[in-house]
Design a protein around this motif. Structure first.
Motif, PDB file in Angstrom:
ATOM      1  N   ALA A  52       5.355 -27.209 -17.935  1.00  0.00           N
ATOM      2  CA  ALA A  52       6.891 -26.814 -17.848  1.00  0.00           C
ATOM      3  C   ALA A  52       7.242 -25.437 -17.283  1.00  0.00           C
ATOM      4  O   ALA A  52       8.105 -25.174 -16.476  1.00  0.00           O
ATOM      5  CB  ALA A  52       7.550 -26.714 -19.271  1.00  0.00           C
ATOM      6  N   ALA A  53       6.490 -24.469 -17.479  1.00  0.00           N
ATOM      7  CA  ALA A  53       6.333 -23.161 -16.888  1.00  0.00           C
ATOM      8  C   ALA A  53       6.428 -23.151 -15.606  1.00  0.00           C
ATOM      9  O   ALA A  53       6.868 -22.502 -14.618  1.00  0.00           O
ATOM     10  CB  ALA A  53       5.400 -22.089 -17.549  1.00  0.00           C
ATOM     11  N   THR A  54       5.313 -24.038 -15.096  1.00  0.00           N
ATOM     12  CA  THR A  54       5.258 -24.231 -13.547  1.00  0.00           C
ATOM     13  C   THR A  54       6.462 -24.621 -12.851  1.00  0.00           C
ATOM     14  O   THR A  54       6.888 -24.324 -11.760  1.00  0.00           O
ATOM     15  CB  THR A  54       3.990 -25.252 -13.198  1.00  0.00           C
ATOM     16  N   VAL A  55       7.002 -25.697 -13.600  1.00  0.00           N
ATOM     17  CA  VAL A  55       8.274 -26.391 -13.000  1.00  0.00           C
ATOM     18  C   VAL A  55       9.403 -25.127 -12.804  1.00  0.00           C
ATOM     19  O   VAL A  55      10.181 -25.049 -11.757  1.00  0.00           O
ATOM     20  CB  VAL A  55       9.043 -27.527 -13.889  1.00  0.00           C
ATOM     21  N   LYS A  56       9.540 -24.341 -13.934  1.00  0.00           N
ATOM     22  CA  LYS A  56      10.445 -23.379 -13.675  1.00  0.00           C
ATOM     23  C   LYS A  56      10.396 -22.291 -12.709  1.00  0.00           C
ATOM     24  O   LYS A  56      10.949 -22.125 -12.057  1.00  0.00           O
ATOM     25  CB  LYS A  56      10.565 -22.518 -15.258  1.00  0.00           C
ATOM     26  N   ARG A  57       8.861 -21.991 -12.503  1.00  0.00           N
ATOM     27  CA  ARG A  57       8.517 -21.011 -11.562  1.00  0.00           C
ATOM     28  C   ARG A  57       8.731 -21.624  -9.980  1.00  0.00           C
ATOM     29  O   ARG A  57       9.307 -20.870  -9.229  1.00  0.00           O
ATOM     30  CB  ARG A  57       7.185 -20.554 -11.584  1.00  0.00           C
ATOM     31  N   LEU A  58       8.672 -22.890  -9.807  1.00  0.00           N
ATOM     32  CA  LEU A  58       8.732 -23.483  -8.759  1.00  0.00           C
ATOM     33  C   LEU A  58      10.292 -23.675  -8.246  1.00  0.00           C
ATOM     34  O   LEU A  58      10.567 -23.604  -7.119  1.00  0.00           O
ATOM     35  CB  LEU A  58       7.947 -24.749  -8.485  1.00  0.00           C
ATOM     36  N   ARG A  59      11.001 -23.793  -9.131  1.00  0.00           N
ATOM     37  CA  ARG A  59      12.374 -23.980  -9.135  1.00  0.00           C
ATOM     38  C   ARG A  59      12.916 -22.683  -8.806  1.00  0.00           C
ATOM     39  O   ARG A  59      14.106 -22.528  -7.830  1.00  0.00           O
ATOM     40  CB  ARG A  59      13.146 -24.238 -10.478  1.00  0.00           C
ATOM     41  N   GLU A  60      12.483 -21.421  -9.208  1.00  0.00           N
ATOM     42  CA  GLU A  60      12.907 -19.932  -8.757  1.00  0.00           C
ATOM     43  C   GLU A  60      12.223 -19.658  -7.259  1.00  0.00           C
ATOM     44  O   GLU A  60      13.115 -19.282  -6.501  1.00  0.00           O
ATOM     45  CB  GLU A  60      12.031 -19.180  -9.699  1.00  0.00           C
ATOM     46  N   PHE A  61      11.119 -20.311  -6.959  1.00  0.00           N
ATOM     47  CA  PHE A  61      10.752 -20.271  -5.682  1.00  0.00           C
ATOM     48  C   PHE A  61      11.558 -21.088  -4.599  1.00  0.00           C
ATOM     49  O   PHE A  61      11.941 -20.435  -3.762  1.00  0.00           O
ATOM     50  CB  PHE A  61       9.183 -20.944  -5.518  1.00  0.00           C
ATOM     51  N   VAL A  88       3.024 -19.890  -3.002  1.00  0.00           N
ATOM     52  CA  VAL A  88       2.546 -20.175  -4.424  1.00  0.00           C
ATOM     53  C   VAL A  88       1.135 -21.310  -4.193  1.00  0.00           C
ATOM     54  O   VAL A  88       1.061 -22.063  -3.289  1.00  0.00           O
ATOM     55  CB  VAL A  88       3.503 -20.867  -5.308  1.00  0.00           C
ATOM     56  N   TYR A  89       0.137 -21.113  -5.117  1.00  0.00           N
ATOM     57  CA  TYR A  89      -0.798 -21.943  -5.382  1.00  0.00           C
ATOM     58  C   TYR A  89      -1.151 -22.375  -6.484  1.00  0.00           C
ATOM     59  O   TYR A  89      -1.203 -21.751  -7.464  1.00  0.00           O
ATOM     60  CB  TYR A  89      -2.139 -20.754  -4.919  1.00  0.00           C
ATOM     61  N   LEU A  90      -1.017 -23.685  -6.481  1.00  0.00           N
ATOM     62  CA  LEU A  90      -1.085 -24.364  -7.794  1.00  0.00           C
ATOM     63  C   LEU A  90      -2.414 -24.714  -8.250  1.00  0.00           C
ATOM     64  O   LEU A  90      -3.175 -25.560  -7.419  1.00  0.00           O
ATOM     65  CB  LEU A  90      -0.113 -25.730  -7.715  1.00  0.00           C
ATOM     66  N   ASP A  91      -2.996 -24.166  -9.048  1.00  0.00           N
ATOM     67  CA  ASP A  91      -4.423 -24.083  -9.418  1.00  0.00           C
ATOM     68  C   ASP A  91      -4.615 -25.230 -10.828  1.00  0.00           C
ATOM     69  O   ASP A  91      -4.014 -24.884 -11.688  1.00  0.00           O
ATOM     70  CB  ASP A  91      -5.041 -22.862  -9.444  1.00  0.00           C
ATOM     71  N   GLY A  92      -5.193 -26.313 -10.737  1.00  0.00           N
ATOM     72  CA  GLY A  92      -5.260 -26.979 -11.904  1.00  0.00           C
ATOM     73  C   GLY A  92      -6.411 -28.018 -11.679  1.00  0.00           C
ATOM     74  O   GLY A  92      -6.628 -28.487 -10.580  1.00  0.00           O
ATOM     75  N   GLY A  93      -6.710 -28.934 -12.787  1.00  0.00           N
ATOM     76  CA  GLY A  93      -7.426 -30.191 -12.684  1.00  0.00           C
ATOM     77  C   GLY A  93      -6.801 -31.216 -11.949  1.00  0.00           C
ATOM     78  O   GLY A  93      -5.533 -31.295 -11.778  1.00  0.00           O
ATOM     79  N   GLU A 206       0.649 -16.646  -4.785  1.00  0.00           N
ATOM     80  CA  GLU A 206       0.716 -16.341  -6.299  1.00  0.00           C
ATOM     81  C   GLU A 206       0.028 -17.524  -6.862  1.00  0.00           C
ATOM     82  O   GLU A 206       0.756 -18.650  -6.763  1.00  0.00           O
ATOM     83  CB  GLU A 206       2.309 -16.216  -6.755  1.00  0.00           C
ATOM     84  N   THR A 207      -0.947 -17.266  -7.617  1.00  0.00           N
ATOM     85  CA  THR A 207      -1.671 -18.541  -8.233  1.00  0.00           C
ATOM     86  C   THR A 207      -1.073 -18.924  -9.499  1.00  0.00           C
ATOM     87  O   THR A 207      -0.537 -18.066 -10.452  1.00  0.00           O
ATOM     88  CB  THR A 207      -3.094 -18.092  -8.475  1.00  0.00           C
ATOM     89  N   ILE A 208      -0.693 -19.969  -9.903  1.00  0.00           N
ATOM     90  CA  ILE A 208      -0.008 -20.661 -10.700  1.00  0.00           C
ATOM     91  C   ILE A 208      -0.835 -21.875 -11.385  1.00  0.00           C
ATOM     92  O   ILE A 208      -1.251 -22.738 -10.818  1.00  0.00           O
ATOM     93  CB  ILE A 208       1.280 -21.320 -10.364  1.00  0.00           C
ATOM     94  N   ARG A 209      -1.136 -21.280 -12.672  1.00  0.00           N
ATOM     95  CA  ARG A 209      -2.362 -22.362 -13.551  1.00  0.00           C
ATOM     96  C   ARG A 209      -1.547 -23.429 -14.076  1.00  0.00           C
ATOM     97  O   ARG A 209      -0.845 -23.138 -14.873  1.00  0.00           O
ATOM     98  CB  ARG A 209      -3.114 -21.499 -14.335  1.00  0.00           C
ATOM     99  N   ILE A 210      -2.006 -24.564 -13.734  1.00  0.00           N
ATOM    100  CA  ILE A 210      -1.584 -25.808 -14.477  1.00  0.00           C
ATOM    101  C   ILE A 210      -2.517 -26.314 -15.377  1.00  0.00           C
ATOM    102  O   ILE A 210      -3.500 -26.899 -14.860  1.00  0.00           O
ATOM    103  CB  ILE A 210      -0.872 -26.784 -13.555  1.00  0.00           C
TER     104      ILE A 210
END
Length: 346
Positions: A52-61, A88-93, A206-210
């Motif tokens: 959910a935090a990633t969705v919020k940050r991407l909306r801001e972006f 932005v860089y979405l890092d996750g499995g 900006e690395t965003i961990r999911i």
């Protein structure tokens, strides 16, 4: 006389597609599976707040990009607020929805924009040359790069130079990967020799961990489906009777055929195909062949084409300790996708 009805089915090995630079540019859009992806249609797992935090940050972006476009109408150079990164860089499995979110961002941002896999961008440079590829992408409001991986030094240098030039011109960049940007290339080549270039790439994001679990495994037994020959023929026959375009190939022959085609053309190999039949799947310890299979499965998954297979279950094709090497995450992603694709018609 052999009356096997599958002898009349078309084969992927009889196709030898190519793709030009201009075609690659035209095709730099989200795959059909994510043609209508939105932030609203993404369903965060409440057990993992980072989603959910990633969705919020991407909306801001995304909103910052809207503002930047307005500023750009009245200024020679687009100005970016210091709090908003160049990229932005979405890092996750695998299986946590990174591609969905990347496509949602692409749909949200206005202006000329491009969406493609890392392989497609490097193929574009190969087809057009660096100068022409850079010119084709310059001026875009957003460049989305899915499955960002640096498998060799040449790719490192090309993408560092290209992304650096695009970012300097005001283009925003968004990428997904299973590997943090400062770890790209680890286990694949002498990453230490290219540390400066890798750090330059990382500085753009900006690395965003999911965090999360693979959504494809929910409700599945965790294994790819391998059928017997009789069931294989029955399923392909049923799908053919529905009027669907079904292909039938020997797995070893298909693997040999893929070596003749650039991975960026795999999407053309699948044009019009509704179901893929693969007979006599075998394990491989050939890394080059395995990586080719990963690229092929990625495109099959993008197109959401079910696979019916005989022989070794597809999630067991990576042999010889491959899952312990530098490409482990790529293989695991492919295994997850093959499990899902072979479960559709089981």
């Amino acid at each position: 006389m052999d009356t096997n009805p599958l002898l009349t089915l078309p084969r992927l090995v009889d196709r030898l597609p190519g793709i030009s630079g201009p075609e690659i540019v035209r095709n730099l859009v989200p795959p059909p599976q994510f043609a209508h992806a939105t932030f609203e249609s993404y369903q965060p797992d409440s057990a993992y707040p980072s989603q959910a935090a990633t969705v919020k940050r991407l909306r801001e972006f995304s909103k910052s990009q809207h503002k930047a476009r307005v500023v750009g109408l009245f200024a020679k150079k687009i100005k970016t607020p210091e709090s908003i990164p160049t990229g932005v860089y979405l890092d996750g499995g695998f299986g946590v929805g990174k591609t969905h979110l990347l496509a949602a961002l692409w749909h949200e941002v206005p202006g000329r924009k491009y969406f493609g896999t890392f392989i497609e961008y490097t193929a574009l440079v190969g087809a057009l040359g660096y100068a022409a590829a850079s010119e084709a992408l310059t001026g875009a409001s957003l460049i989305c790069i899915d499955e960002f991986e640096l498998d060799d030094p040449g790719d490192t240098m090309i993408m560092t130079r290209l992304l650096g030039a695009l970012a300097a011109s005001g283009t925003r960049i968004a990428a997904t990967s299973n590997t943090p940007p400062n770890a790209l290339g680890e286990g694949r080549f002498a990453a230490a020799d290219f540390l400066r270039e890798i750090q330059a790439l990382a500085s753009n994001f900006e690395t965003i961990r999911i965090d999360g679990t693979d959504y494809r495994q929910r409700g599945l037994d965790g294994h790819a489906v391998a059928t017997g020959e009789e069931t294989y023929q029955a399923i392909l026959g049923e799908e053919t009777e529905k009027g669907l375009n079904v292909t039938d190939d020997s797995f070893p022959e298909l693997m040999a055929h893929l070596a003749k085609i650039h991975p960026s053309s795999f999407v053309r190999l699948l044009d019009g195909v509704a179901v893929i039949g693969l007979r006599s799947v075998t394990a491989t310890d050939d890394q080059t062949q395995a990586l080719r299979l990963v690229a092929f499965i990625d495109r099959v998954y993008d197109a959401q084409i079910p696979i019916v297979a005989t022989g070794v279950p597809l999630d067991q094709v990576f042999a010889g300790g491959m899952l312990n090497g530098g490409y482990r995450k790529k293989y695991l992603r492919a295994m997850s996708r093959m499990i899902a694709l072979t479960s559709e018609l089981a």
